[in-house]
Motif scaffolding. Structure first.
Motif, PDB file in Angstrom:
ATOM      1  N   GLN A  90       1.057  -1.521   0.141  1.00 51.43           N
ATOM      2  CA  GLN A  90       0.167  -0.136  -0.128  1.00 51.43           C
ATOM      3  C   GLN A  90       1.236   1.261   0.486  1.00 51.43           C
ATOM      4  OE1 GLN A  90      -2.665  -0.735   3.204  1.00 51.43           O
ATOM      5  NE2 GLN A  90      -3.910  -2.180   2.274  1.00 51.43           N
ATOM      6  N   LEU A  91       1.932   1.435   0.183  1.00 53.35           N
ATOM      7  CA  LEU A  91       3.188   2.548  -0.364  1.00 53.35           C
ATOM      8  C   LEU A  91       3.112   2.849  -1.268  1.00 53.35           C
ATOM      9  CD1 LEU A  91       6.070   1.047   2.258  1.00 53.35           C
ATOM     10  CD2 LEU A  91       4.184   2.439   3.086  1.00 53.35           C
ATOM     11  N   PRO A  92       3.438   4.215  -1.092  1.00 50.53           N
ATOM     12  CA  PRO A  92       3.509   5.372  -2.837  1.00 50.53           C
ATOM     13  C   PRO A  92       4.879   4.086  -3.192  1.00 50.53           C
ATOM     14  CG  PRO A  92       3.956   6.706  -0.706  1.00 50.53           C
ATOM     15  CD  PRO A  92       3.097   5.346  -0.502  1.00 50.53           C
ATOM     16  N   GLU A  93       4.383   4.467  -4.247  1.00 53.87           N
ATOM     17  CA  GLU A  93       6.314   3.178  -4.942  1.00 53.87           C
ATOM     18  C   GLU A  93       7.138   3.922  -4.948  1.00 53.87           C
ATOM     19  OE1 GLU A  93       7.507   2.878  -9.977  1.00 53.87           O
ATOM     20  OE2 GLU A  93       5.789   3.749  -9.531  1.00 53.87           O
ATOM     21  N   ARG A  94       7.505   4.845  -5.009  1.00 54.98           N
ATOM     22  CA  ARG A  94       9.521   5.345  -4.197  1.00 54.98           C
ATOM     23  C   ARG A  94       9.029   4.681  -3.365  1.00 54.98           C
ATOM     24  NH1 ARG A  94       8.028  11.731  -3.852  1.00 54.98           N
ATOM     25  NH2 ARG A  94       6.641  11.407  -2.128  1.00 54.98           N
ATOM     26  N   TYR A  95       8.446   4.867  -2.141  1.00 56.04           N
ATOM     27  CA  TYR A  95       9.162   3.935  -0.584  1.00 56.04           C
ATOM     28  C   TYR A  95       8.853   2.196  -0.856  1.00 56.04           C
ATOM     29  CZ  TYR A  95       7.956   8.643   0.956  1.00 56.04           C
ATOM     30  OH  TYR A  95       7.963   9.991   1.834  1.00 56.04           O
ATOM     31  N   ARG A  96       7.339   2.085  -1.523  1.00 59.08           N
ATOM     32  CA  ARG A  96       7.810   0.447  -2.102  1.00 59.08           C
ATOM     33  C   ARG A  96       9.064   0.298  -2.748  1.00 59.08           C
ATOM     34  NH1 ARG A  96       2.778  -0.229  -4.950  1.00 59.08           N
ATOM     35  NH2 ARG A  96       4.101   0.383  -6.528  1.00 59.08           N
ATOM     36  N   GLN A  97       9.548   0.669  -3.439  1.00 55.88           N
ATOM     37  CA  GLN A  97      10.102   0.287  -4.277  1.00 55.88           C
ATOM     38  C   GLN A  97      12.433   0.300  -2.878  1.00 55.88           C
ATOM     39  OE1 GLN A  97      11.617   3.212  -7.152  1.00 55.88           O
ATOM     40  NE2 GLN A  97      10.483   2.071  -8.255  1.00 55.88           N
ATOM     41  N   VAL A  98      12.242   1.613  -2.179  1.00 58.44           N
ATOM     42  CA  VAL A  98      13.445   1.154  -1.331  1.00 58.44           C
ATOM     43  C   VAL A  98      12.883   0.504  -0.375  1.00 58.44           C
ATOM     44  CG1 VAL A  98      13.846   3.795  -2.138  1.00 58.44           C
ATOM     45  CG2 VAL A  98      12.455   3.263  -0.258  1.00 58.44           C
ATOM     46  N   ILE A  99      11.811   0.268   0.223  1.00 57.61           N
ATOM     47  CA  ILE A  99      12.267  -1.029   1.175  1.00 57.61           C
ATOM     48  C   ILE A  99      12.203  -2.054   0.571  1.00 57.61           C
ATOM     49  CG2 ILE A  99      10.129  -2.183   2.509  1.00 57.61           C
ATOM     50  CD1 ILE A  99      10.617   0.442   4.333  1.00 57.61           C
TER      51      ILE A  99
END
Length: 155
Positions: A90-99
């Motif tokens: 559910q995170l925004p894409e940029r946050y999902r990528q780094v996580i």
């Protein structure tokens, strides 16, 4: 690794298979050479993320798949893992990528900055914000369950 990146971005098994095949087709047709295994791995990550982004932007793909369908197909060991995956997706894409790159693939912030073409401090900021969002989303049910159990004890 490529399959997991696709699944995290696309949230659909069938689209994941299509993009997975496209990435390996690009790999087979790639004429360049890699300096080492890490360079090759970074190439795969970057090409996969780009292929997923392209797939999501394509005009031919305009259907939605519920998040629950992805979670049903995955083999989660327990409810906590399922809850964490739901929160990450559910995170925004940029946050999902780094996580994903940091926790699932084990890249350092410096390496992630190189892969995504961002500044190192930007990656640290995104990691911090993503963890804050996850912490907030994952702690809410725990607090509510504590309040409910506390009221039950008073009765």
């Amino acid at each position: 690794m490529v399959r997991r990146i696709c699944l995290v971005h696309l949230k659909n098994e069938h689209d994941t298979e299509d993009v997975f095949q496209n990435v390996f087709m690009k790999y087979m047709l790639y004429r360049g050479s890699f300096e080492n295994d890490e360079h090759e791995k970074a190439w795969f990550v970057r090409v996969t993320i780009n292929a997923c982004t392209d797939w999501l932007r394509s005009l031919s793909r305009r259907r939605c798949v519920p998040l629950e369908s992805v979670l049903e197909k995955g083999s989660m060991p327990d409810d906590t893992s399922r809850e964490v995956l739901e929160a990450v997706l559910q995170l925004p894409e940029r946050y999902r990528q780094v996580i994903y790159l940091f926790y699932y693939e084990g890249y350092s912030a410096v390496e992630i900055a190189g892969i995504l073409g961002k500044k190192e401090n930007t990656v640290y900021t995104w990691l911090s914000r993503a963890k804050g969002i996850l912490r907030g989303n994952l702690e809410m049910p725990v607090k509510e369950s504590r309040e409910v159990s506390g009221h039950e004890q008073d009765s």
